[in-house]
Design an enzyme around this catalytic site. Structure first.
Site, PDB file in Angstrom:
ATOM      1  CE  LYS A  76      -3.756  -2.446   2.343  1.00 20.61           C
ATOM      2  NZ  LYS A  76      -4.408  -2.780   3.626  1.00 20.61           N
ATOM      3  CD  GLN A 120      -3.268  -4.467   6.804  1.00 17.54           C
ATOM      4  OE1 GLN A 120      -3.256  -3.409   6.166  1.00 17.54           O
ATOM      5  NE2 GLN A 120      -3.879  -5.546   6.341  1.00 17.54           N
ATOM      6  CG  ASP A 143      -9.003   0.162   5.798  1.00 15.31           C
ATOM      7  OD1 ASP A 143      -8.778  -0.021   4.584  1.00 15.31           O
ATOM      8  OD2 ASP A 143      -8.249  -0.224   6.708  1.00 15.31           O
TER       9      ASP A 143
END
Ligand code: NAP
Length: 326
Positions: A76, A120, A143
């Site tokens: 990412k 994460q 997200d």
């Protein structure tokens, strides 16, 4: 004479080969589509900077030493840099307490330099995932896992949409897969992937989320295998996100259906002894029946990363416009 019969034999074999190839599902090359999206985002970002908007900045937080998570975050970061988004990774030890993690998130929420925050997942067992997702500021939640973003999505309101289902939606649109009034099955009911996927597939396309108007069935671990097969056989679109090798087989596919494989499984190749990634779909068999199919790797994965960048840019734009309208 023998030459002519050899030529005709080659011709008939190649025709058979071409015919077989033609019967194969069209491959949905997520890698190349994601690459194009990244190019567009690079251009969009350049234009955004000319308006005075600061360079968007994504902070990823990773707790613990999970190797797969570290690799995902590293990918990412590379993708961010490629399009011109500034980024950093905060690595915290596995012993980090929930309070300590909440404190890190609170600081990032307040930091005007930070436009996007990503924690994460999975987090270690002693940390409550929902509490963490809800702690990320709704406007920086790239997200899309915060309860407010999820709620807005469910209510057809503009929001930061979780990257994987948003990436799947983009793939369906790119290939002009008909969804309105069609039957779709989502295999899996996780809150971060399958639930938002089911919402995007089933919601009303007239509203802000520009959803896909399909009739959706959600299957999960209590769906009996026979029923799963029956629902799948009736589906024009199947999105599978389970994490189980070979769950979706050829006999479960309606001819011409679009099969999107979100699953990622790391398996050992018995021939070579090396590890490789496969999805939840029996790719080689299913592609003989399906109309469209995503490979693993190279299907949904690259789209997830591209949509994270899209969300970071979107978050940055909103924060800039909110600051200027004050
Ligand atoms: P998850 O939270 O573990 O959810 C898995 C879901 O599968 C659960 O809802 C579970 O049902 C359901 N399930 C389990 N066995 C089943 C069965 N036999 N039949 C039908 N459903 C079954 O996983 P996730 O986060 O959604 O991720 C799913 C997969 O996608 C994983 O392989 C993950 O690595 C992959 N993934 C890929 C990307 C990408 O970018 N390509 C992104 C995210 C995730 P219950 O709820 O009843 O337990």
């Amino acid at each position: 004479m023998w030459r002519r019969s050899l030529e005709s034999l080659v011709f008939s074999i190649s025709r058979r080969y071409v015919a077989k190839e033609c019967n194969m599902a069209q491959l949905i090359d997520g890698k190349s589509i994601a690459q194009d999206i990244r190019k567009q985002l690079t251009q969009e970002l350049k234009e955004l900077l000319t308006t005075g908007c600061p360079v968007p900045h994504l902070t990823a937080v990773i707790v613990g030493e999970d190797e797969a998570s570290k690799k995902y975050v590293a990918n990412k970061m590379v993708a961010c840099r490629e399009v011109g988004i500034s980024c950093e990774t905060k690595k915290l030890p596995a012993s980090t307490t929930q309070e300590e993690l909440l404190d890190v998130i609170a600081k990032l929420n307040k930091d005007p330099q930070v436009s996007g925050i990503l924690v994460q997942l999975p987090v270690p067992d002693h940390i409550n995932e929902r509490t963490i997702c809800n702690a990320v500021h709704v406007d920086k939640d790239v997200d899309g896992f915060n309860e407010q973003n999820m709620g807005r999505l469910a209510l057809d309101m503009d929001s930061l949409v979780p990257a994987t289902p948003l990436g799947v939606k983009r793939l369906l649109e790119h290939f002009n897969i008909e969804t309105l009034g069609r039957n779709a099955v989502v295999v899996g009911r996780s809150k971060n992937v399958s639930l938002p996927m089911a919402i995007l597939l089933s919601s009303d396309g007239r509203y802000n989320t520009k959803a896909l108007d399909a009739t959706v069935t959600i299957c999960h671990r209590h769906t009996p295998p026979k029923e799963l097969a029956r629902y799948c056989r009736n589906a024009d679109i199947i999105v599978v996100a389970v994490g189980k090798v070979g769950l979706i087989t050829k006999d479960m596919i309606k001819p011409g259906a679009c099969v999107i494989d979100v699953g990622i499984n790391r398996i050992k190749d018995e021939k070579t002894g090396t590890f490789k990634l496969v999805g939840d779909v029996d790719f080689d068999e299913v592609r003989q029946v399906a109309g469209h199919i995503t490979p693993v790797p190279g299907g949904v994965g690259p789209m997830t990363v591209a949509m994270l960048l899209h969300n970071t840019l979107k978050a940055s734009k909103k924060q800039f416009s909110d600051r200027n309208s004050c």
